[in-house]
Scaffold this active site. Structure first.
Site: not given
Ligand code: NAP
Length: 472
Positions: A149, A245, A279
Protein backbone atom coordinates in the site's frame (compact mmCIF):
# COMPACT_ATOMS: atom_id res chain seq x y z
CA UNK A 1 12.82 -4.42 -14.25
CA UNK A 2 15.52 -6.74 -12.97
CA UNK A 3 16.32 -7.76 -9.41
CA UNK A 4 19.48 -6.64 -7.66
CA UNK A 5 21.19 -9.78 -6.42
CA UNK A 6 24.81 -10.44 -5.44
CA UNK A 7 25.78 -6.92 -6.49
CA UNK A 8 24.35 -7.25 -10.04
CA UNK A 9 21.11 -6.56 -11.88
CA UNK A 10 19.78 -10.03 -12.74
CA UNK A 11 16.95 -11.16 -15.01
CA UNK A 12 15.07 -14.47 -14.97
CA UNK A 13 12.78 -16.15 -17.47
CA UNK A 14 10.15 -16.75 -14.76
CA UNK A 15 8.31 -13.42 -14.33
CA UNK A 16 5.67 -11.66 -12.26
CA UNK A 17 3.48 -9.21 -14.21
CA UNK A 18 2.93 -5.83 -12.54
CA UNK A 19 -0.45 -4.39 -13.52
CA UNK A 20 -2.09 -0.98 -13.39
CA UNK A 21 -5.22 -1.73 -11.34
CA UNK A 22 -7.28 0.88 -13.20
CA UNK A 23 -7.27 -0.90 -16.57
CA UNK A 24 -5.41 -4.12 -15.72
CA UNK A 25 -2.72 -3.31 -18.30
CA UNK A 26 0.77 -4.76 -17.71
CA UNK A 27 3.14 -1.92 -16.74
CA UNK A 28 6.26 -4.05 -16.40
CA UNK A 29 7.48 -7.47 -15.31
CA UNK A 30 9.90 -8.47 -12.55
CA UNK A 31 11.75 -11.74 -12.01
CA UNK A 32 10.08 -14.38 -9.84
CA UNK A 33 12.95 -15.31 -7.52
CA UNK A 34 13.14 -18.84 -6.08
CA UNK A 35 14.79 -20.57 -3.13
CA UNK A 36 18.16 -20.69 -4.92
CA UNK A 37 18.10 -16.90 -5.36
CA UNK A 38 17.30 -16.44 -1.66
CA UNK A 39 20.26 -18.65 -0.73
CA UNK A 40 22.55 -16.57 -2.99
CA UNK A 41 21.19 -13.35 -1.48
CA UNK A 42 21.77 -14.60 2.06
CA UNK A 43 25.35 -15.63 1.57
CA UNK A 44 26.17 -12.38 -0.28
CA UNK A 45 24.44 -10.34 2.45
CA UNK A 46 26.45 -12.08 5.14
CA UNK A 47 29.66 -10.95 3.42
CA UNK A 48 28.04 -7.57 2.67
CA UNK A 49 27.33 -6.91 6.34
CA UNK A 50 31.09 -6.92 6.99
CA UNK A 51 31.49 -4.18 4.35
CA UNK A 52 28.62 -2.00 5.61
CA UNK A 53 29.73 -2.33 9.24
CA UNK A 54 32.99 -0.61 8.24
CA UNK A 55 31.28 2.45 6.73
CA UNK A 56 31.67 5.44 9.03
CA UNK A 57 28.67 7.38 10.32
CA UNK A 58 29.70 10.18 8.01
CA UNK A 59 29.77 7.79 4.98
CA UNK A 60 26.33 6.45 5.82
CA UNK A 61 24.99 9.99 6.31
CA UNK A 62 26.48 11.12 2.97
CA UNK A 63 25.00 8.19 0.99
CA UNK A 64 21.52 8.52 2.49
CA UNK A 65 21.56 12.31 2.19
CA UNK A 66 22.54 12.02 -1.48
CA UNK A 67 19.79 9.43 -2.07
CA UNK A 68 17.22 11.78 -0.51
CA UNK A 69 18.35 14.57 -2.84
CA UNK A 70 18.06 12.31 -5.92
CA UNK A 71 14.59 11.19 -4.83
CA UNK A 72 13.47 14.78 -4.33
CA UNK A 73 14.72 15.72 -7.80
CA UNK A 74 12.81 12.75 -9.27
CA UNK A 75 9.57 13.32 -7.33
CA UNK A 76 7.32 13.33 -10.40
CA UNK A 77 8.77 10.16 -11.90
CA UNK A 78 8.56 8.29 -8.57
CA UNK A 79 5.07 9.62 -7.88
CA UNK A 80 3.85 8.39 -11.28
CA UNK A 81 5.40 4.97 -10.71
CA UNK A 82 3.79 4.57 -7.27
CA UNK A 83 0.47 5.72 -8.64
CA UNK A 84 0.58 3.37 -11.64
CA UNK A 85 1.54 0.24 -9.74
CA UNK A 86 -0.56 0.80 -6.62
CA UNK A 87 -3.60 2.70 -7.85
CA UNK A 88 -3.44 5.70 -5.49
CA UNK A 89 -4.25 9.06 -7.06
CA UNK A 90 -1.27 10.95 -8.48
CA UNK A 91 -1.37 13.63 -5.75
CA UNK A 92 -0.96 10.81 -3.20
CA UNK A 93 1.86 9.28 -5.28
CA UNK A 94 3.72 12.61 -5.20
CA UNK A 95 2.92 13.00 -1.50
CA UNK A 96 4.29 9.53 -0.73
CA UNK A 97 7.52 10.42 -2.56
CA UNK A 98 7.92 13.62 -0.52
CA UNK A 99 7.39 11.62 2.66
CA UNK A 100 9.91 9.01 1.50
CA UNK A 101 12.48 11.81 1.02
CA UNK A 102 11.90 12.85 4.67
CA UNK A 103 12.22 9.24 5.82
CA UNK A 104 15.58 8.79 4.06
CA UNK A 105 16.74 12.24 5.18
CA UNK A 106 15.74 11.43 8.79
CA UNK A 107 17.63 8.13 8.51
CA UNK A 108 20.70 10.01 7.25
CA UNK A 109 20.55 12.28 10.33
CA UNK A 110 20.33 9.25 12.64
CA UNK A 111 23.45 7.74 11.04
CA UNK A 112 25.43 10.43 12.89
CA UNK A 113 23.71 9.90 16.23
CA UNK A 114 24.26 6.22 17.01
CA UNK A 115 25.94 6.02 20.39
CA UNK A 116 26.13 4.14 23.65
CA UNK A 117 26.30 5.59 27.17
CA UNK A 118 28.42 5.25 30.25
CA UNK A 119 26.83 3.07 32.92
CA UNK A 120 27.44 4.12 36.57
CA UNK A 121 28.61 0.68 37.71
CA UNK A 122 29.82 2.15 41.01
CA UNK A 123 26.15 2.29 41.98
CA UNK A 124 26.37 -1.48 42.43
CA UNK A 125 27.77 -2.74 45.81
CA UNK A 126 30.60 -4.55 43.99
CA UNK A 127 31.11 -2.01 41.23
CA UNK A 128 33.53 0.45 42.84
CA UNK A 129 36.50 -0.22 40.56
CA UNK A 130 34.59 -0.86 37.39
CA UNK A 131 34.08 1.35 34.37
CA UNK A 132 31.19 0.45 32.10
CA UNK A 133 29.74 1.70 28.86
CA UNK A 134 27.49 0.46 26.09
CA UNK A 135 28.26 0.19 22.38
CA UNK A 136 25.55 0.12 19.75
CA UNK A 137 26.50 -2.10 16.79
CA UNK A 138 24.69 -3.17 13.61
CA UNK A 139 22.62 -6.39 13.70
CA UNK A 140 24.27 -7.68 10.50
CA UNK A 141 21.83 -8.91 7.83
CA UNK A 142 18.35 -7.33 7.86
CA UNK A 143 15.43 -8.90 5.93
CA UNK A 144 12.89 -6.19 5.06
CA UNK A 145 9.47 -7.40 3.87
CA UNK A 146 7.01 -4.72 2.78
CA UNK A 147 3.31 -4.48 1.83
CA UNK A 148 1.69 -3.13 -1.32
CA UNK A 149 0.00 0.00 0.00
CA UNK A 150 2.97 2.40 0.37
CA UNK A 151 5.44 0.81 -2.03
CA UNK A 152 8.12 3.48 -1.60
CA UNK A 153 7.79 5.08 1.83
CA UNK A 154 7.34 1.87 3.79
CA UNK A 155 10.41 0.39 2.07
CA UNK A 156 12.31 3.58 3.03
CA UNK A 157 11.17 3.12 6.67
CA UNK A 158 13.05 -0.19 6.68
CA UNK A 159 15.98 0.37 4.32
CA UNK A 160 16.84 3.89 5.59
CA UNK A 161 17.31 2.96 9.28
CA UNK A 162 18.90 -0.42 8.39
CA UNK A 163 21.59 1.32 6.31
CA UNK A 164 21.93 4.20 8.79
CA UNK A 165 22.76 1.57 11.41
CA UNK A 166 25.40 -0.09 9.20
CA UNK A 167 23.53 -3.25 8.18
CA UNK A 168 23.28 -5.06 4.86
CA UNK A 169 19.63 -5.36 3.73
CA UNK A 170 17.66 -7.84 1.66
CA UNK A 171 14.38 -6.20 0.54
CA UNK A 172 11.39 -8.35 -0.43
CA UNK A 173 8.69 -5.97 -1.73
CA UNK A 174 5.04 -6.90 -2.29
CA UNK A 175 4.45 -8.75 -5.57
CA UNK A 176 1.67 -6.34 -6.60
CA UNK A 177 3.95 -3.27 -6.24
CA UNK A 178 7.64 -4.20 -6.56
CA UNK A 179 8.77 -1.45 -8.95
CA UNK A 180 9.19 1.43 -6.47
CA UNK A 181 11.49 -0.69 -4.27
CA UNK A 182 13.65 -1.60 -7.28
CA UNK A 183 13.84 2.11 -8.22
CA UNK A 184 14.89 2.97 -4.67
CA UNK A 185 17.66 0.36 -4.92
CA UNK A 186 18.86 2.01 -8.15
CA UNK A 187 18.88 5.41 -6.45
CA UNK A 188 20.80 4.21 -3.39
CA UNK A 189 23.48 2.69 -5.63
CA UNK A 190 23.64 5.91 -7.65
CA UNK A 191 24.09 7.76 -4.34
CA UNK A 192 27.20 5.71 -3.60
CA UNK A 193 25.94 2.79 -1.51
CA UNK A 194 28.38 -0.11 -1.90
CA UNK A 195 26.58 -2.90 -3.80
CA UNK A 196 27.15 -5.15 -0.77
CA UNK A 197 24.71 -2.97 1.19
CA UNK A 198 21.45 -3.88 -0.53
CA UNK A 199 19.74 -6.61 -2.52
CA UNK A 200 16.17 -6.36 -3.77
CA UNK A 201 14.56 -9.70 -4.49
CA UNK A 202 11.08 -9.93 -6.01
CA UNK A 203 9.06 -13.12 -5.83
CA UNK A 204 6.06 -14.67 -4.12
CA UNK A 205 6.19 -14.28 -0.33
CA UNK A 206 4.43 -17.62 0.01
CA UNK A 207 7.24 -19.31 -1.95
CA UNK A 208 10.41 -17.57 -0.71
CA UNK A 209 9.33 -15.94 2.58
CA UNK A 210 10.01 -18.88 4.91
CA UNK A 211 13.54 -19.44 3.56
CA UNK A 212 14.34 -15.77 4.09
CA UNK A 213 12.95 -15.24 7.59
CA UNK A 214 13.94 -18.60 9.08
CA UNK A 215 17.61 -18.39 8.07
CA UNK A 216 20.08 -17.92 10.94
CA UNK A 217 22.23 -15.54 8.88
CA UNK A 218 19.38 -13.00 9.06
CA UNK A 219 19.72 -11.26 12.44
CA UNK A 220 16.74 -8.93 12.11
CA UNK A 221 13.39 -9.24 10.32
CA UNK A 222 11.37 -6.09 9.79
CA UNK A 223 7.90 -6.82 8.44
CA UNK A 224 4.97 -4.62 7.51
CA UNK A 225 1.84 -6.40 6.32
CA UNK A 226 -1.17 -8.39 7.43
CA UNK A 227 -1.65 -9.94 10.86
CA UNK A 228 -1.92 -13.42 9.32
CA UNK A 229 1.46 -13.27 7.53
CA UNK A 230 3.03 -11.51 10.52
CA UNK A 231 1.90 -14.36 12.76
CA UNK A 232 3.49 -16.90 10.40
CA UNK A 233 6.76 -14.95 10.23
CA UNK A 234 6.95 -14.74 14.05
CA UNK A 235 6.60 -18.51 14.26
CA UNK A 236 9.18 -19.13 11.49
CA UNK A 237 11.79 -16.55 12.54
CA UNK A 238 13.27 -18.38 15.53
CA UNK A 239 15.77 -16.56 17.74
CA UNK A 240 16.34 -13.19 16.09
CA UNK A 241 15.11 -9.63 16.41
CA UNK A 242 11.72 -9.00 14.79
CA UNK A 243 9.62 -5.87 14.21
CA UNK A 244 5.97 -6.32 13.26
CA UNK A 245 3.91 -3.49 11.75
CA UNK A 246 0.51 -5.13 11.19
CA UNK A 247 -3.09 -4.22 10.45
CA UNK A 248 -5.91 -2.47 12.26
CA UNK A 249 -9.61 -1.53 12.26
CA UNK A 250 -8.97 1.89 13.76
CA UNK A 251 -11.74 3.56 15.80
CA UNK A 252 -12.71 7.23 15.94
CA UNK A 253 -14.88 8.36 18.86
CA UNK A 254 -17.18 11.34 18.30
CA UNK A 255 -18.23 12.85 21.64
CA UNK A 256 -21.46 14.91 21.92
CA UNK A 257 -19.58 18.25 22.12
CA UNK A 258 -17.68 17.73 18.83
CA UNK A 259 -17.79 20.25 15.97
CA UNK A 260 -19.52 18.01 13.41
CA UNK A 261 -18.37 19.90 10.30
CA UNK A 262 -14.76 19.48 11.39
CA UNK A 263 -15.37 15.81 12.18
CA UNK A 264 -17.03 15.14 8.82
CA UNK A 265 -14.14 16.83 6.96
CA UNK A 266 -11.61 14.77 8.94
CA UNK A 267 -13.47 11.49 8.32
CA UNK A 268 -13.68 12.23 4.57
CA UNK A 269 -9.89 12.70 4.58
CA UNK A 270 -8.84 9.91 6.94
CA UNK A 271 -11.28 7.17 5.93
CA UNK A 272 -10.84 7.23 2.16
CA UNK A 273 -7.21 8.21 1.42
CA UNK A 274 -5.49 5.64 -0.83
CA UNK A 275 -8.99 4.11 -1.33
CA UNK A 276 -9.02 3.21 2.37
CA UNK A 277 -5.93 1.01 1.97
CA UNK A 278 -3.97 2.57 4.82
CA UNK A 279 -3.21 0.56 7.94
CA UNK A 280 -4.54 3.41 10.13
CA UNK A 281 -7.52 4.36 7.96
CA UNK A 282 -10.53 5.52 9.99
CA UNK A 283 -12.76 2.45 9.93
CA UNK A 284 -15.06 2.30 13.00
CA UNK A 285 -16.75 5.63 13.66
CA UNK A 286 -18.24 5.41 17.16
CA UNK A 287 -20.73 8.26 17.48
CA UNK A 288 -22.58 9.63 20.51
CA UNK A 289 -26.34 9.00 20.05
CA UNK A 290 -27.10 12.68 20.67
CA UNK A 291 -25.26 13.75 17.48
CA UNK A 292 -25.62 10.53 15.44
CA UNK A 293 -28.13 11.79 12.85
CA UNK A 294 -26.48 15.21 12.49
CA UNK A 295 -23.06 13.62 11.97
CA UNK A 296 -24.36 11.32 9.21
CA UNK A 297 -26.00 14.35 7.58
CA UNK A 298 -22.71 16.29 7.65
CA UNK A 299 -20.63 13.35 6.36
CA UNK A 300 -22.85 12.24 3.47
CA UNK A 301 -22.20 15.16 1.04
CA UNK A 302 -18.47 15.14 1.82
CA UNK A 303 -18.15 11.47 0.91
CA UNK A 304 -20.39 11.87 -2.14
CA UNK A 305 -17.97 14.56 -3.37
CA UNK A 306 -15.12 12.00 -3.51
CA UNK A 307 -15.20 11.38 -7.25
CA UNK A 308 -13.62 8.16 -8.46
CA UNK A 309 -11.68 7.47 -11.65
CA UNK A 310 -8.31 6.92 -13.28
CA UNK A 311 -5.69 7.57 -10.59
CA UNK A 312 -3.51 9.48 -13.05
CA UNK A 313 -6.31 11.96 -13.81
CA UNK A 314 -5.66 15.02 -11.61
CA UNK A 315 -9.45 15.37 -11.09
CA UNK A 316 -9.94 11.95 -9.45
CA UNK A 317 -10.22 12.07 -5.66
CA UNK A 318 -10.17 8.29 -5.17
CA UNK A 319 -8.57 5.74 -7.49
CA UNK A 320 -8.94 1.98 -7.87
CA UNK A 321 -8.04 -0.47 -5.14
CA UNK A 322 -4.86 -2.49 -5.67
CA UNK A 323 -6.77 -5.17 -7.58
CA UNK A 324 -10.30 -6.07 -8.54
CA UNK A 325 -10.49 -9.03 -6.14
CA UNK A 326 -9.95 -6.57 -3.26
CA UNK A 327 -12.80 -4.33 -4.47
CA UNK A 328 -15.01 -7.44 -4.73
CA UNK A 329 -14.13 -8.39 -1.14
CA UNK A 330 -15.11 -4.91 0.12
CA UNK A 331 -18.36 -5.15 -1.88
CA UNK A 332 -19.16 -8.54 -0.29
CA UNK A 333 -18.47 -7.33 3.26
CA UNK A 334 -20.66 -4.24 2.80
CA UNK A 335 -23.48 -6.24 1.18
CA UNK A 336 -23.28 -8.69 4.08
CA UNK A 337 -23.61 -5.82 6.61
CA UNK A 338 -26.58 -4.31 4.76
CA UNK A 339 -28.26 -7.75 4.65
CA UNK A 340 -27.71 -7.92 8.43
CA UNK A 341 -29.51 -4.61 9.09
CA UNK A 342 -26.85 -1.93 8.46
CA UNK A 343 -27.77 1.06 6.28
CA UNK A 344 -25.86 2.40 3.25
CA UNK A 345 -26.01 6.19 3.73
CA UNK A 346 -23.70 7.19 0.86
CA UNK A 347 -21.82 5.59 -2.03
CA UNK A 348 -21.35 1.86 -2.51
CA UNK A 349 -21.14 -0.12 -5.74
CA UNK A 350 -18.18 -1.32 -7.77
CA UNK A 351 -16.71 -0.71 -11.25
CA UNK A 352 -13.79 -3.07 -11.83
CA UNK A 353 -11.18 -2.35 -9.13
CA UNK A 354 -12.98 0.86 -8.08
CA UNK A 355 -15.27 0.73 -5.05
CA UNK A 356 -17.32 3.91 -4.68
CA UNK A 357 -16.56 5.52 -1.26
CA UNK A 358 -19.29 4.48 1.15
CA UNK A 359 -20.75 5.35 4.55
CA UNK A 360 -22.41 2.44 6.33
CA UNK A 361 -24.52 3.32 9.39
CA UNK A 362 -26.15 1.25 12.18
CA UNK A 363 -23.23 -1.19 12.05
CA UNK A 364 -23.21 -3.82 14.79
CA UNK A 365 -19.75 -4.44 16.33
CA UNK A 366 -19.87 -8.14 15.43
CA UNK A 367 -20.25 -7.41 11.67
CA UNK A 368 -17.20 -8.11 9.52
CA UNK A 369 -16.87 -4.46 8.40
CA UNK A 370 -16.36 -3.55 12.06
CA UNK A 371 -14.67 -6.61 13.56
CA UNK A 372 -12.06 -7.31 10.82
CA UNK A 373 -9.72 -5.01 8.92
CA UNK A 374 -11.77 -3.61 6.00
CA UNK A 375 -8.86 -1.97 4.14
CA UNK A 376 -11.24 -0.29 1.69
CA UNK A 377 -12.99 3.05 1.03
CA UNK A 378 -15.81 2.86 3.59
CA UNK A 379 -16.46 3.71 7.22
CA UNK A 380 -18.70 1.77 9.62
CA UNK A 381 -20.74 4.05 11.92
CA UNK A 382 -21.99 2.71 15.28
CA UNK A 383 -23.89 4.67 17.99
CA UNK A 384 -22.98 4.73 21.70
CA UNK A 385 -24.67 6.02 24.87
CA UNK A 386 -21.78 6.81 27.24
CA UNK A 387 -18.02 7.29 27.23
CA UNK A 388 -17.64 3.99 29.07
CA UNK A 389 -19.41 2.27 26.20
CA UNK A 390 -17.34 4.15 23.56
CA UNK A 391 -14.06 3.07 25.18
CA UNK A 392 -15.26 -0.51 25.56
CA UNK A 393 -16.26 -0.57 21.86
CA UNK A 394 -12.93 0.99 20.79
CA UNK A 395 -11.02 -1.69 22.73
CA UNK A 396 -13.24 -4.57 21.64
CA UNK A 397 -10.79 -5.69 18.94
CA UNK A 398 -7.60 -7.72 18.59
CA UNK A 399 -5.98 -4.67 16.97
CA UNK A 400 -4.44 -1.53 18.52
CA UNK A 401 -2.61 0.59 15.97
CA UNK A 402 -4.30 4.00 15.96
CA UNK A 403 -7.40 5.71 17.37
CA UNK A 404 -8.95 9.17 17.43
CA UNK A 405 -11.41 11.23 19.46
CA UNK A 406 -13.21 14.47 18.72
CA UNK A 407 -14.04 16.49 21.85
CA UNK A 408 -13.32 19.87 23.42
CA UNK A 409 -13.40 18.33 26.91
CA UNK A 410 -9.90 17.84 28.39
CA UNK A 411 -11.01 15.20 30.86
CA UNK A 412 -12.57 13.11 28.09
CA UNK A 413 -9.50 13.55 25.86
CA UNK A 414 -7.15 12.47 28.65
CA UNK A 415 -9.33 9.51 29.54
CA UNK A 416 -9.24 8.44 25.88
CA UNK A 417 -5.41 8.70 25.80
CA UNK A 418 -5.06 6.62 28.97
CA UNK A 419 -7.69 3.96 28.39
CA UNK A 420 -7.82 3.27 24.66
CA UNK A 421 -5.46 0.40 23.81
CA UNK A 422 -3.61 1.80 20.83
CA UNK A 423 -0.05 2.68 19.78
CA UNK A 424 -1.10 6.05 18.29
CA UNK A 425 -3.80 8.32 19.74
CA UNK A 426 -5.15 11.46 18.08
CA UNK A 427 -7.20 14.15 19.80
CA UNK A 428 -9.36 16.15 17.38
CA UNK A 429 -8.29 14.22 14.29
CA UNK A 430 -8.96 10.80 12.78
CA UNK A 431 -6.62 7.84 13.37
CA UNK A 432 -4.95 8.28 9.99
CA UNK A 433 -2.12 10.72 10.65
CA UNK A 434 1.60 10.11 10.78
CA UNK A 435 4.73 12.22 10.77
CA UNK A 436 7.54 10.01 9.51
CA UNK A 437 9.85 10.99 12.36
CA UNK A 438 7.52 9.93 15.18
CA UNK A 439 7.60 6.54 16.94
CA UNK A 440 5.02 4.52 15.10
CA UNK A 441 3.76 1.03 15.82
CA UNK A 442 0.89 -0.95 17.27
CA UNK A 443 -0.22 -2.67 20.46
CA UNK A 444 -1.93 -6.08 20.71
CA UNK A 445 -2.16 -7.93 17.35
CA UNK A 446 -1.18 -4.75 15.46
CA UNK A 447 2.40 -5.72 16.21
CA UNK A 448 5.44 -4.70 18.21
CA UNK A 449 8.54 -2.57 17.75
CA UNK A 450 8.55 0.98 16.43
CA UNK A 451 9.34 2.63 13.11
CA UNK A 452 10.36 6.24 12.55
CA UNK A 453 14.11 6.54 11.85
CA UNK A 454 15.28 7.29 15.40
CA UNK A 455 13.31 4.39 16.88
CA UNK A 456 13.92 1.98 13.99
CA UNK A 457 17.69 2.50 14.27
CA UNK A 458 17.43 1.19 17.85
CA UNK A 459 15.58 -1.86 16.54
CA UNK A 460 18.23 -2.36 13.81
CA UNK A 461 21.17 -2.34 16.24
CA UNK A 462 22.35 -4.52 19.12
CA UNK A 463 23.52 -3.15 22.44
CA UNK A 464 26.83 -4.43 23.81
CA UNK A 465 27.92 -3.82 27.42
CA UNK A 466 31.63 -3.27 28.02
CA UNK A 467 33.11 -3.47 31.55
CA UNK A 468 36.68 -2.46 32.48
CA UNK A 469 37.76 -4.18 35.71
CA UNK A 470 40.27 -1.65 37.04
CA UNK A 471 42.64 -2.07 39.97
CA UNK A 472 42.30 1.40 41.41
P1 NAP B 1 0.53 -9.13 3.15
O1 NAP B 1 -0.35 -9.91 2.26
O2 NAP B 1 0.69 -9.58 4.56
O3 NAP B 1 1.96 -9.04 2.41
C1 NAP B 1 3.01 -8.29 2.95
C2 NAP B 1 4.33 -8.83 2.44
O4 NAP B 1 4.55 -10.14 2.97
C3 NAP B 1 4.40 -8.96 0.92
O5 NAP B 1 5.69 -8.62 0.49
C4 NAP B 1 4.16 -10.46 0.74
O6 NAP B 1 4.67 -10.96 -0.48
C5 NAP B 1 4.93 -11.00 1.92
N1 NAP B 1 4.61 -12.38 2.28
C6 NAP B 1 3.54 -13.12 1.94
N2 NAP B 1 3.65 -14.36 2.48
C7 NAP B 1 4.81 -14.40 3.17
C8 NAP B 1 5.48 -15.39 3.93
N3 NAP B 1 4.96 -16.60 4.14
N4 NAP B 1 6.68 -15.09 4.48
C9 NAP B 1 7.23 -13.87 4.32
N5 NAP B 1 6.64 -12.88 3.59
C10 NAP B 1 5.44 -13.14 3.03
O7 NAP B 1 0.05 -7.61 3.25
P2 NAP B 1 -0.43 -6.63 2.08
O8 NAP B 1 -1.76 -7.09 1.59
O9 NAP B 1 0.66 -6.41 1.12
O10 NAP B 1 -0.60 -5.26 2.90
C11 NAP B 1 -1.73 -4.93 3.60
C12 NAP B 1 -1.57 -5.19 5.09
O11 NAP B 1 -0.44 -4.49 5.58
C13 NAP B 1 -2.75 -4.68 5.88
O12 NAP B 1 -3.07 -5.61 6.89
C14 NAP B 1 -2.23 -3.39 6.49
O13 NAP B 1 -2.89 -2.98 7.65
C15 NAP B 1 -0.81 -3.77 6.75
N6 NAP B 1 0.01 -2.55 6.90
C16 NAP B 1 0.48 -2.20 8.14
C17 NAP B 1 1.22 -1.03 8.30
C18 NAP B 1 1.78 -0.63 9.64
O14 NAP B 1 2.65 0.24 9.66
N7 NAP B 1 1.33 -1.19 10.75
C19 NAP B 1 1.47 -0.22 7.20
C20 NAP B 1 0.96 -0.60 5.95
C21 NAP B 1 0.24 -1.77 5.82
P3 NAP B 1 3.68 -11.19 -1.76
O15 NAP B 1 3.18 -9.86 -2.13
O16 NAP B 1 4.59 -11.81 -2.76
O17 NAP B 1 2.61 -12.13 -1.28
Amino acid sequence: MKIFLEGKWVDKSNKIEVRNPYDNSVIDTVPRADGGDVERALSFAERGAKVTAKLSGYDRWRILRQAADIMAARNEELGQLISKEEGKIIAEGRGETSRAVETIMGSAEEAKRIHGETVPLDGDPGGGKKLGFTLRVPCGVVAAISPFNFPLNLVCHKVGPALAAGNSVIVKPASDTPLSALKLTEILLEAGLPPEGIQCVTGSGGEIGDALVADRRVRKVTFTGSREIGDRICRMAGIKKVTMELGSNSPLIIMPDADLDKVAAAVALTGYGNAGQTCISTQRVLTAKKVYGDFLGALKPKVEALTTGNQLDEKSKVGPMVKESEARRVEDWINEAVAGGARLVAGGGRRGAIYVPAVVADVKPEMRISRDELFGPAVAVTPFDSMDEAIALANDTVYGLSAGIFTENLEWAMRFAREVESGNLHVNWGPQWRADLMPYGGLKDSGFGKEGPRYAVEEMTELKMVVFHLSR
